[in-house]
Write a protein that holds these residues in place. Structure first.
Motif, PDB file in Angstrom:
ATOM      1  N   ARG A   1       0.830  -1.210   0.000  1.00  0.00           N
ATOM      2  CA  ARG A   1       0.000   0.000   0.000  1.00  0.00           C
ATOM      3  C   ARG A   1       0.860   1.254   0.000  1.00  0.00           C
ATOM      4  NH1 ARG A   1      -2.848  -3.174   3.854  1.00  0.00           N
ATOM      5  NH2 ARG A   1      -1.884  -1.995   5.562  1.00  0.00           N
ATOM      6  N   VAL A   2       1.962   1.237   0.728  1.00  0.00           N
ATOM      7  CA  VAL A   2       2.842   2.400   0.770  1.00  0.00           C
ATOM      8  C   VAL A   2       3.492   2.639  -0.592  1.00  0.00           C
ATOM      9  CG1 VAL A   2       4.976   3.302   1.769  1.00  0.00           C
ATOM     10  CG2 VAL A   2       3.253   2.248   3.246  1.00  0.00           C
ATOM     11  N   GLU A   3       3.914   1.574  -1.264  1.00  0.00           N
ATOM     12  CA  GLU A   3       4.551   1.737  -2.573  1.00  0.00           C
ATOM     13  C   GLU A   3       3.574   2.180  -3.650  1.00  0.00           C
ATOM     14  OE1 GLU A   3       6.565  -1.932  -3.339  1.00  0.00           O
ATOM     15  OE2 GLU A   3       8.359  -1.325  -2.235  1.00  0.00           O
ATOM     16  N   ALA A   4       2.282   2.118  -3.365  1.00  0.00           N
ATOM     17  CA  ALA A   4       1.284   2.639  -4.310  1.00  0.00           C
ATOM     18  C   ALA A   4       1.120   4.148  -4.209  1.00  0.00           C
ATOM     19  CB  ALA A   4      -0.068   1.953  -4.081  1.00  0.00           C
ATOM     20  N   LEU A   5       1.712   4.792  -3.198  1.00  0.00           N
ATOM     21  CA  LEU A   5       1.648   6.245  -3.082  1.00  0.00           C
ATOM     22  C   LEU A   5       2.475   6.893  -4.196  1.00  0.00           C
ATOM     23  CD1 LEU A   5       2.040   6.614   0.796  1.00  0.00           C
ATOM     24  CD2 LEU A   5      -0.067   6.719  -0.552  1.00  0.00           C
ATOM     25  N   PRO A   6       2.064   8.058  -4.689  1.00  0.00           N
ATOM     26  CA  PRO A   6       2.717   8.649  -5.874  1.00  0.00           C
ATOM     27  C   PRO A   6       4.217   8.873  -5.728  1.00  0.00           C
ATOM     28  CG  PRO A   6       0.654   9.778  -5.401  1.00  0.00           C
ATOM     29  CD  PRO A   6       0.903   8.863  -4.260  1.00  0.00           C
ATOM     30  N   TRP A   7       4.650   9.382  -4.581  1.00  0.00           N
ATOM     31  CA  TRP A   7       6.054   9.755  -4.434  1.00  0.00           C
ATOM     32  C   TRP A   7       6.959   8.587  -4.054  1.00  0.00           C
ATOM     33  CZ3 TRP A   7       8.180  13.740  -6.488  1.00  0.00           C
ATOM     34  CH2 TRP A   7       7.475  14.929  -6.643  1.00  0.00           C
ATOM     35  N   VAL A   8       6.395   7.457  -3.699  1.00  0.00           N
ATOM     36  CA  VAL A   8       7.196   6.349  -3.171  1.00  0.00           C
ATOM     37  C   VAL A   8       7.628   5.431  -4.310  1.00  0.00           C
ATOM     38  CG1 VAL A   8       7.244   4.385  -1.596  1.00  0.00           C
ATOM     39  CG2 VAL A   8       6.007   6.471  -0.963  1.00  0.00           C
ATOM     40  N   ALA A   9       8.938   5.288  -4.459  1.00  0.00           N
ATOM     41  CA  ALA A   9       9.472   4.335  -5.437  1.00  0.00           C
ATOM     42  C   ALA A   9       9.648   2.953  -4.812  1.00  0.00           C
ATOM     43  CB  ALA A   9      10.807   4.827  -5.995  1.00  0.00           C
ATOM     44  N   GLN A  10      10.204   2.910  -3.611  1.00  0.00           N
ATOM     45  CA  GLN A  10      10.376   1.660  -2.874  1.00  0.00           C
ATOM     46  C   GLN A  10      10.154   1.931  -1.390  1.00  0.00           C
ATOM     47  OE1 GLN A  10      14.329   0.283  -3.889  1.00  0.00           O
ATOM     48  NE2 GLN A  10      13.592  -0.924  -5.604  1.00  0.00           N
ATOM     49  N   ALA A  11       9.766   0.875  -0.681  1.00  0.00           N
ATOM     50  CA  ALA A  11       9.533   1.022   0.754  1.00  0.00           C
ATOM     51  C   ALA A  11       9.925  -0.260   1.471  1.00  0.00           C
ATOM     52  CB  ALA A  11       8.067   1.362   1.036  1.00  0.00           C
ATOM     53  N   ARG A  12      10.343  -0.105   2.710  1.00  0.00           N
ATOM     54  CA  ARG A  12      10.583  -1.246   3.597  1.00  0.00           C
ATOM     55  C   ARG A  12       9.832  -0.978   4.892  1.00  0.00           C
ATOM     56  NH1 ARG A  12      15.749  -0.941   4.301  1.00  0.00           N
ATOM     57  NH2 ARG A  12      15.939  -0.503   6.541  1.00  0.00           N
ATOM     58  N   VAL A  13       8.989  -1.914   5.290  1.00  0.00           N
ATOM     59  CA  VAL A  13       8.159  -1.757   6.484  1.00  0.00           C
ATOM     60  C   VAL A  13       8.523  -2.873   7.457  1.00  0.00           C
ATOM     61  CG1 VAL A  13       5.811  -1.634   7.384  1.00  0.00           C
ATOM     62  CG2 VAL A  13       6.306  -0.729   5.109  1.00  0.00           C
ATOM     63  N   GLU A  14       8.856  -2.488   8.684  1.00  0.00           N
ATOM     64  CA  GLU A  14       9.284  -3.451   9.692  1.00  0.00           C
ATOM     65  C   GLU A  14       8.409  -3.326  10.937  1.00  0.00           C
ATOM     66  OE1 GLU A  14      13.297  -2.441  10.482  1.00  0.00           O
ATOM     67  OE2 GLU A  14      14.041  -3.078   8.495  1.00  0.00           O
ATOM     68  N   ARG A  15       8.161  -4.456  11.560  1.00  0.00           N
ATOM     69  CA  ARG A  15       7.450  -4.493  12.838  1.00  0.00           C
ATOM     70  C   ARG A  15       8.498  -4.748  13.922  1.00  0.00           C
ATOM     71  NH1 ARG A  15       2.911  -8.807  12.891  1.00  0.00           N
ATOM     72  NH2 ARG A  15       4.737 -10.113  12.536  1.00  0.00           N
ATOM     73  N   ARG A  16       8.763  -3.735  14.739  1.00  0.00           N
ATOM     74  CA  ARG A  16       9.784  -3.832  15.763  1.00  0.00           C
ATOM     75  C   ARG A  16       9.115  -3.942  17.128  1.00  0.00           C
ATOM     76  NH1 ARG A  16      14.433   0.582  13.861  1.00  0.00           N
ATOM     77  NH2 ARG A  16      15.042  -0.532  11.949  1.00  0.00           N
ATOM     78  N   LEU A  17       9.133  -5.136  17.650  1.00  0.00           N
ATOM     79  CA  LEU A  17       8.510  -5.376  18.944  1.00  0.00           C
ATOM     80  C   LEU A  17       9.312  -4.665  20.040  1.00  0.00           C
ATOM     81  CD1 LEU A  17       7.676  -9.175  18.587  1.00  0.00           C
ATOM     82  CD2 LEU A  17       6.189  -7.213  18.170  1.00  0.00           C
ATOM     83  N   PRO A  18       8.640  -4.132  21.063  1.00  0.00           N
ATOM     84  CA  PRO A  18       7.244  -4.444  21.370  1.00  0.00           C
ATOM     85  C   PRO A  18       6.205  -3.487  20.790  1.00  0.00           C
ATOM     86  CG  PRO A  18       8.239  -3.309  23.223  1.00  0.00           C
ATOM     87  CD  PRO A  18       9.324  -3.458  22.197  1.00  0.00           C
ATOM     88  N   ASP A  19       6.607  -2.279  20.299  1.00  0.00           N
ATOM     89  CA  ASP A  19       5.556  -1.282  20.057  1.00  0.00           C
ATOM     90  C   ASP A  19       5.829  -0.321  18.906  1.00  0.00           C
ATOM     91  OD1 ASP A  19       7.632   0.168  21.113  1.00  0.00           O
ATOM     92  OD2 ASP A  19       6.579   0.838  22.909  1.00  0.00           O
ATOM     93  N   THR A  20       6.749  -0.657  17.952  1.00  0.00           N
ATOM     94  CA  THR A  20       7.143   0.322  16.937  1.00  0.00           C
ATOM     95  C   THR A  20       6.986  -0.246  15.534  1.00  0.00           C
ATOM     96  OG1 THR A  20       8.741   1.315  18.459  1.00  0.00           O
ATOM     97  CG2 THR A  20       9.040   1.783  16.112  1.00  0.00           C
ATOM     98  N   ILE A  21       6.458   0.582  14.613  1.00  0.00           N
ATOM     99  CA  ILE A  21       6.447   0.300  13.177  1.00  0.00           C
ATOM    100  C   ILE A  21       7.483   1.217  12.541  1.00  0.00           C
ATOM    101  CG2 ILE A  21       5.085   0.222  11.073  1.00  0.00           C
ATOM    102  CD1 ILE A  21       4.179  -1.753  13.202  1.00  0.00           C
ATOM    103  N   HIS A  22       8.440   0.625  11.834  1.00  0.00           N
ATOM    104  CA  HIS A  22       9.516   1.412  11.223  1.00  0.00           C
ATOM    105  C   HIS A  22       9.399   1.320   9.702  1.00  0.00           C
ATOM    106  CE1 HIS A  22      13.308   3.500  10.974  1.00  0.00           C
ATOM    107  NE2 HIS A  22      13.796   2.575  10.164  1.00  0.00           N
ATOM    108  N   VAL A  23       9.472   2.494   9.045  1.00  0.00           N
ATOM    109  CA  VAL A  23       9.298   2.575   7.590  1.00  0.00           C
ATOM    110  C   VAL A  23      10.521   3.278   6.993  1.00  0.00           C
ATOM    111  CG1 VAL A  23       7.827   3.373   5.706  1.00  0.00           C
ATOM    112  CG2 VAL A  23       6.805   2.744   7.906  1.00  0.00           C
ATOM    113  N   VAL A  24      11.065   2.689   5.936  1.00  0.00           N
ATOM    114  CA  VAL A  24      12.169   3.298   5.189  1.00  0.00           C
ATOM    115  C   VAL A  24      11.678   3.545   3.763  1.00  0.00           C
ATOM    116  CG1 VAL A  24      14.536   3.058   4.386  1.00  0.00           C
ATOM    117  CG2 VAL A  24      13.874   2.100   6.601  1.00  0.00           C
ATOM    118  N   LEU A  25      11.713   4.803   3.332  1.00  0.00           N
ATOM    119  CA  LEU A  25      11.194   5.186   2.014  1.00  0.00           C
ATOM    120  C   LEU A  25      12.332   5.559   1.073  1.00  0.00           C
ATOM    121  CD1 LEU A  25       8.181   7.506   2.970  1.00  0.00           C
ATOM    122  CD2 LEU A  25       8.129   5.055   2.472  1.00  0.00           C
ATOM    123  N   THR A  26      12.155   5.191  -0.191  1.00  0.00           N
ATOM    124  CA  THR A  26      12.974   5.725  -1.279  1.00  0.00           C
ATOM    125  C   THR A  26      12.012   6.466  -2.197  1.00  0.00           C
ATOM    126  OG1 THR A  26      14.534   3.878  -1.154  1.00  0.00           O
ATOM    127  CG2 THR A  26      14.539   5.192  -3.169  1.00  0.00           C
TER     128      THR A  26
END
Length: 323
Positions: free
Chosen positions: A134-159
């Motif tokens: 879903r993130v890579e479908a956004l207009p400005w996003v070429a690539q994305a990495r989405v990580e679930r970091r326990l216990p409570d964080t979502i980490h996103v890396v955008l290109t």
């Protein structure tokens, strides 16, 4: 005849004796075979066990298929998953923060909406793979990495995509932004009015190669305001201004060499500082320069009302001497 008769009788007796002996052995063999074919009690018990096991297996398989088709297993899995989520929430495994790297132009609200989660949601129910799509479908996003970091964080890396030029899709002023790969984006183009304007069908596909070509002469590239993809085979570049700039007609073959030749000639003779509106580089050994005429708007052959249709032309050789 007696010898024959005697011999025949003796042979007959011998055959008869052998026949009786053979008959006795045959009977003994048949009796033995009959005894061997009789099943023993253990063999019967083993066969009954195999049959019973097969029936039990068929019954269990049929019951399993019925249970699966009835939805009992699915409901039990959902119940177990819900219970696990409740335990995880009690243990503090919920989304408390979203961290992002590489975001420049992507709107935070759209990014959070694409992630599909919110503060306090169970983090174990968050699907990083679906969120990345879903993130890579956004207009400005070429690539994305989405990580679930326990216990409570979502980490996103955008290109994110790099804006390259504006593409005029129609004469009515419909524009789209082109990135460095030639992909056009449905975004607000007003913040990018200073980018070069690209015109022509299928122009976005070849625009990146044009920009690479123009960048070989940086001082000249800074003066490029627009470029037209002519007949899907060559470029005409507009320098200095959209309305009244200088048109540079690049050849279909080896346009990079022609562009470098123009830059060298301008450094030597200050050609582009003259009052001209067209430079034709399609001839390999010379330039065709057309002086600007009164009333001429500029452009690729377009003239304002009252301007002469056949303005004079000046041939300039590659040495810089007018001919």
């Amino acid at each position: 005849m007696r010898w024959l008769s005697f011999g025949g009788a003796r042979n007959a007796k011998g055959r008869a004796g052998r026949g009786r002996q053979n008959t006795g052995r045959g009977k003994k063999t048949r009796r033995t075979a009959t005894r061997r074919r009789l099943p023993t009690w253990s063999a019967m018990v083993q066969a009954m066990r195999l049959t019973a096991g097969l029936l039990v297996l068929l019954a269990v398989t049929g019951a399993g298929v019925w249970v699966w088709q009835s939805g009992v297993v699915g409901r039990q899995i959902d119940v177990a998953g819900a219970a696990l989520e409740r335990v995880a929430v009690r243990g503090g495994l919920v989304v408390r923060s979203v961290t992002v790297e590489g975001r420049i132009r992507t709107e935070p609200a759209r990014l959070l909406g694409a992630l599909g989660t919110a503060r306090g949601e169970p983090i174990l129910s968050f699907d990083p793979h679906a969120a990345r799509a879903r993130v890579e479908a956004l207009p400005w996003v070429a690539q994305a990495r989405v990580e679930r970091r326990l216990p409570d964080t979502i980490h996103v890396v955008l290109t994110e995509r790099n804006p390259l030029a504006l593409w005029q899709r129609s004469s009515e002023g419909d524009y789209a932004l082109i990135d460095s790969t030639g992909t056009w984006l449905e975004v607000d183009t007003r913040p990018f009015a200073d980018l070069p304007l690209i015109v022509g069908e299928d122009a976005p596909r070849v625009a990146p190669s044009l920009m690479d070509l123009l960048a070989t002469e940086p001082r000249l590239a800074q003066r490029v305001r627009a470029a037209t993809w002519v007949d899907r085979r060559r470029w005409t570049v507009r320098l200095d201004g959209i309305e009244s700039g200088i048109d540079v007609r690049l050849p279909e073959t080896n346009p990079g060499a022609a562009w470098r030749r123009l830059a060298a000639l301008d450094r030597d003779t200050n050609l582009l500082a003259r009052d001209i509106d067209r430079v034709d580089l399609r001839l390999p050994d010379r330039l065709v320069v057309r002086p600007r005429s009164p009333g001429r708007v500029g452009g690729d052959g377009e003239t304002a009302p009252g301007a002469p249709a056949n303005a004079p032309r000046v041939l300039v050789s590659t040495s810089g001497q007018e001919t």
